[in-house]
Design a protein around this motif. Sequence first.
Motif, PDB file in Angstrom:
ATOM      1  N   MET A  88     -30.442 -31.026  35.126  1.00 45.53           N
ATOM      2  CA  MET A  88     -29.030 -30.818  35.374  1.00 45.53           C
ATOM      3  C   MET A  88     -28.703 -30.936  36.856  1.00 45.53           C
ATOM      4  O   MET A  88     -27.730 -31.580  37.228  1.00 45.53           O
ATOM      5  CB  MET A  88     -28.602 -29.428  34.892  1.00 45.53           C
ATOM      6  CG  MET A  88     -28.321 -29.314  33.425  1.00 45.53           C
ATOM      7  SD  MET A  88     -27.738 -27.683  32.847  1.00 45.53           S
ATOM      8  CE  MET A  88     -27.782 -26.616  34.246  1.00 45.53           C
ATOM      9  N   VAL A  89     -29.511 -30.277  37.662  1.00 49.80           N
ATOM     10  CA  VAL A  89     -29.254 -30.254  39.100  1.00 49.80           C
ATOM     11  C   VAL A  89     -29.384 -31.651  39.707  1.00 49.80           C
ATOM     12  O   VAL A  89     -28.516 -32.096  40.457  1.00 49.80           O
ATOM     13  CB  VAL A  89     -30.218 -29.272  39.804  1.00 49.80           C
ATOM     14  CG1 VAL A  89     -30.096 -29.371  41.309  1.00 49.80           C
ATOM     15  CG2 VAL A  89     -29.958 -27.853  39.342  1.00 49.80           C
ATOM     16  N   ALA A 138     -26.490 -33.918  38.601  1.00 45.53           N
ATOM     17  CA  ALA A 138     -25.249 -33.582  39.296  1.00 45.53           C
ATOM     18  C   ALA A 138     -25.286 -34.072  40.739  1.00 45.53           C
ATOM     19  O   ALA A 138     -24.300 -34.596  41.251  1.00 45.53           O
ATOM     20  CB  ALA A 138     -25.006 -32.072  39.244  1.00 45.53           C
ATOM     21  N   GLU A 190     -21.584 -34.407  42.119  1.00 42.43           N
ATOM     22  CA  GLU A 190     -20.780 -33.367  41.509  1.00 42.43           C
ATOM     23  C   GLU A 190     -21.302 -32.007  41.960  1.00 42.43           C
ATOM     24  O   GLU A 190     -22.504 -31.811  42.107  1.00 42.43           O
ATOM     25  CB  GLU A 190     -20.862 -33.450  39.987  1.00 42.43           C
ATOM     26  CG  GLU A 190     -20.265 -34.709  39.412  1.00 42.43           C
ATOM     27  CD  GLU A 190     -20.447 -34.805  37.905  1.00 42.43           C
ATOM     28  OE1 GLU A 190     -19.943 -35.780  37.341  1.00 42.43           O
ATOM     29  OE2 GLU A 190     -21.094 -33.930  37.300  1.00 42.43           O
ATOM     30  N   SER A 191     -20.391 -31.085  42.155  1.00 42.12           N
ATOM     31  CA  SER A 191     -20.783 -29.725  42.519  1.00 42.12           C
ATOM     32  C   SER A 191     -21.374 -29.027  41.303  1.00 42.12           C
ATOM     33  O   SER A 191     -20.872 -29.168  40.195  1.00 42.12           O
ATOM     34  CB  SER A 191     -19.575 -28.934  43.007  1.00 42.12           C
ATOM     35  OG  SER A 191     -19.067 -29.510  44.179  1.00 42.12           O
ATOM     36  N   LEU A 192     -22.426 -28.291  41.523  1.00 42.26           N
ATOM     37  CA  LEU A 192     -23.048 -27.522  40.455  1.00 42.26           C
ATOM     38  C   LEU A 192     -23.710 -26.306  41.072  1.00 42.26           C
ATOM     39  O   LEU A 192     -24.451 -26.408  42.041  1.00 42.26           O
ATOM     40  CB  LEU A 192     -24.104 -28.368  39.729  1.00 42.26           C
ATOM     41  CG  LEU A 192     -24.864 -27.674  38.604  1.00 42.26           C
ATOM     42  CD1 LEU A 192     -23.939 -27.365  37.436  1.00 42.26           C
ATOM     43  CD2 LEU A 192     -26.019 -28.546  38.148  1.00 42.26           C
ATOM     44  N   SER A 193     -23.419 -25.167  40.518  1.00 39.00           N
ATOM     45  CA  SER A 193     -24.047 -23.930  40.955  1.00 39.00           C
ATOM     46  C   SER A 193     -25.011 -23.483  39.868  1.00 39.00           C
ATOM     47  O   SER A 193     -24.649 -23.446  38.694  1.00 39.00           O
ATOM     48  CB  SER A 193     -22.981 -22.866  41.191  1.00 39.00           C
ATOM     49  OG  SER A 193     -23.576 -21.660  41.590  1.00 39.00           O
ATOM     50  N   VAL A 194     -26.229 -23.132  40.254  1.00 36.46           N
ATOM     51  CA  VAL A 194     -27.252 -22.726  39.294  1.00 36.46           C
ATOM     52  C   VAL A 194     -27.823 -21.390  39.731  1.00 36.46           C
ATOM     53  O   VAL A 194     -28.224 -21.228  40.879  1.00 36.46           O
ATOM     54  CB  VAL A 194     -28.391 -23.777  39.221  1.00 36.46           C
ATOM     55  CG1 VAL A 194     -29.483 -23.305  38.292  1.00 36.46           C
ATOM     56  CG2 VAL A 194     -27.844 -25.121  38.786  1.00 36.46           C
TER      57      VAL A 194
END
Length: 76
Positions: free
Chosen positions: A1-2, A5, A10-14
């Motif tokens: 996923m990271v 993204a 794309e912004s992604l917070s995990v």
Amino acid sequence: MVLNAKQRKESLSVGVLGNAGDILPEILKRNIIPDILTDQTSAHDTLNGYVPMGMSYNEALALRKIHPNDYIAKAN
């Protein structure tokens, strides 16, 4: 996923539940370099704010009660 993204910009917070000292070496071994890391601990409280590397949460709870000074030494 990271990685997907990141490639798509794309912004992604995990959020990862675990000890960064245990998890980060594996992430780096996979050649994944995080853009940002945060530490969500109580830095002022080594007895209750940290779980030492290599120790489960339940082990930490037991050691805190039985040998608090040993626990603090391991947390440091």
